[in-house]
Design a protein around this motif. Structure first.
Motif, PDB file in Angstrom:
ATOM      1  N   ALA A 166       2.761   3.504   4.129  1.00 26.46           N
ATOM      2  CA  ALA A 166       1.378   3.641   4.618  1.00 26.46           C
ATOM      3  C   ALA A 166       0.379   3.299   3.511  1.00 26.46           C
ATOM      4  O   ALA A 166      -0.616   2.601   3.745  1.00 26.46           O
ATOM      5  CB  ALA A 166       1.144   5.059   5.128  1.00 26.46           C
ATOM      6  N   TYR A 167       0.650   3.755   2.297  1.00 24.76           N
ATOM      7  CA  TYR A 167      -0.225   3.487   1.154  1.00 24.76           C
ATOM      8  C   TYR A 167      -0.278   1.986   0.850  1.00 24.76           C
ATOM      9  O   TYR A 167      -1.353   1.424   0.581  1.00 24.76           O
ATOM     10  CB  TYR A 167       0.307   4.259  -0.059  1.00 24.76           C
ATOM     11  N   THR A 168       0.878   1.326   0.900  1.00 25.85           N
ATOM     12  CA  THR A 168       0.946  -0.109   0.603  1.00 25.85           C
ATOM     13  C   THR A 168       0.143  -0.908   1.616  1.00 25.85           C
ATOM     14  O   THR A 168      -0.580  -1.862   1.272  1.00 25.85           O
ATOM     15  CB  THR A 168       2.409  -0.587   0.582  1.00 25.85           C
ATOM     16  N   ARG A 169       0.259  -0.543   2.883  1.00 14.47           N
ATOM     17  CA  ARG A 169      -0.497  -1.235   3.928  1.00 14.47           C
ATOM     18  C   ARG A 169      -2.002  -1.060   3.731  1.00 14.47           C
ATOM     19  O   ARG A 169      -2.777  -2.018   3.826  1.00 14.47           O
ATOM     20  CB  ARG A 169      -0.089  -0.693   5.298  1.00 14.47           C
ATOM     21  N   GLU A 170      -2.410   0.160   3.434  1.00 11.95           N
ATOM     22  CA  GLU A 170      -3.840   0.456   3.286  1.00 11.95           C
ATOM     23  C   GLU A 170      -4.460  -0.282   2.104  1.00 11.95           C
ATOM     24  O   GLU A 170      -5.613  -0.703   2.155  1.00 11.95           O
ATOM     25  CB  GLU A 170      -4.044   1.963   3.102  1.00 11.95           C
ATOM     26  N   ASN A 171      -3.704  -0.439   1.031  1.00 14.79           N
ATOM     27  CA  ASN A 171      -4.248  -1.024  -0.195  1.00 14.79           C
ATOM     28  C   ASN A 171      -4.120  -2.548  -0.262  1.00 14.79           C
ATOM     29  O   ASN A 171      -4.516  -3.142  -1.257  1.00 14.79           O
ATOM     30  CB  ASN A 171      -3.572  -0.387  -1.415  1.00 14.79           C
ATOM     31  N   LYS A 172      -3.538  -3.127   0.772  1.00 16.66           N
ATOM     32  CA  LYS A 172      -3.455  -4.594   0.874  1.00 16.66           C
ATOM     33  C   LYS A 172      -2.882  -5.224  -0.404  1.00 16.66           C
ATOM     34  O   LYS A 172      -3.435  -6.192  -0.955  1.00 16.66           O
ATOM     35  CB  LYS A 172      -4.819  -5.191   1.214  1.00 16.66           C
TER      36      LYS A 172
END
Length: 390
Positions: free
Chosen positions: A81-87
């Protein structure tokens, strides 16, 4: 013999000083925004700064350190989820198997829908569809082989499951023995035996081939002659180099031939009791090999020789028995307990462990001897008592 399919990470830098190639490889992948997944204690040691200082200042680096041994499914979900949010555009994993496994999942699932649990091997219902973000994997231990395999292991409530696909393979693996110099003796021991288990199980796997045999035997030779010294004299450059190369070759061997019974029985120990993966393998290795010995005596004779002993005057029966003895001695010499009792496991736990282990069909299917529930229980009981399996 059927034709064999052999797969490797497309680019590998291996050997003392290999970390010097990090910047050129990151630049070649064309990313600016880098997510670094790493163990928090490596940050405290200053090792992460030492590695990341190899990168040009043009890169935007985001450090993620919510990593712990035997990572849980929940930990994987949070990181994805963090990786997706931070692009993020590139993922670099630095550390032991936990950090590298999480980095692989983050890179691949960042470009997928759904949860990590949807892609698990045993219980998942979705298939990976694309390679995801590029990834560079840098191990700081000699053992897991995660940097060159297509598997990420996650702990569930009472066992483990994996996400596995060639999309999880690193774009670049950098294996530098110098990064292992500060590894404590206990972690050196557990990860080293993990690597040895990879090589041994690959060598006796029903999927073994001439290519994986060569990799596995050389790995056993290198690990067998170096692990005791690497544990006791951690700054010994030759021992660290041999152990690092041994781990690397063992990873290539088991990625292609697979591991089997030892890992199948070890997964529930990690999931249920949170025993480090390397220690789970180590405590079970002599007992599983003793139990399946009759199905692979010739191969165990070869392993005995690769460990540095002379099997020439022995029958395969004698050499295979001595091989088990030396595996037990090796586990003892590097300071890992030889029984499940010493890990505070109760005899009443063995049935539940058996129920979880029998579900590891992907692993059990590679064993040279079929292992049914009663066989698995017998092995656990032997490892609990410290006796031969009945």
């Amino acid at each position: 013999m059927m034709a064999e399919k052999i797969s490797f990470v497309s680019k590998n830098h291996v050997g003392w000083g290999a970390i010097q190639h990090l910047n050129e490889e990151a630049a070649a992948l064309g990313a600016k925004k880098i997510l670094v997944v790493t163990d928090p204690f490596l940050v405290d040691l200053g090792m992460v700064d030492k590695i990341l200082n190899k990168l040009d200042s043009k890169f935007e680096i985001n450090l993620y350190t919510k990593v712990s041994p035997e990572p849980s499914l929940e930990m994987g979900e949070e990181l994805v989820a963090y990786t997706r949010e931070n692009k993020s555009e590139l993922v670099i994993g630095i550390g032991g198997g936990s950090a590298l496994d999480l980095a692989k999942i983050a890179a691949v699932l960042a470009t997928h829908d759904g949860k990590v649990k949807d892609y698990l091997n045993i219980s998942g219902t979705r298939q990976l569809e694309n390679k995801g973000l590029p990834k560079i994997l840098i191990p700081t231990t000699s053992g897991t082989g995660s940097e060159i395999t297509n598997i990420s292991v996650l702990a569930l409530e009472s066992t483990k499951d994996v996400v596995t696909h060639d999309f999880l393979l690193a774009d670049v693996a950098i294996v530098d023995p110098e990064l292992t110099l500060s590894l404590p003796p206990k972690i050196t021991a557990s990860t080293g035996i993990d690597a040895l288990t990879h090589a041994i199980e690959a060598y006796v796997s029903i999927n073994a081939s001439p290519t994986t045999d060569a990799l596995a035997i050389k790995a056993i030779q290198l690990i067998g002659k170096s692990i005791r010294k690497a544990v006791k004299e951690g700054n010994d450059v030759q021992a660290r180099t041999d152990l690092s190369y041994g781990s690397y070759l063992a990873g290539l061997a088991f990625y292609n031939a697979g591991v089997a019974g030892v890992h199948a029985l070890a997964y529930p120990l990690g999931g249920k009791f949170h025993i480090a993966h390397g220690e789970s393998n180590a405590v079970l290795l002599p007992y599983v090999m003793e139990y399946i010995r009759s199905s692979c005596k010739k191969r165990m004779t070869d392993i005995y020789g690769a460990l540095g002993y002379n099997p020439l005057q022995l029958s395969e029966e004698e050499a295979s028995i001595k091989c088990v003895e030396q595996l037990r001695n090796l586990v003892k010499d590097v300071g890992i307990p030889l029984t499940l009792k010493e890990f505070n496991i109760e005899e009443t736990d063995l049935q539940d462990l058996t129920k979880d282990a029998i579900n590891q069909k992907r692993l059990l299917g590679r064993s040279p001897m079929p292992l049914l529930a009663e066989d698995i229980y017998s092995i656990y009981k032997a490892a609990y008592d410290g006796t031969a399996a009945q």
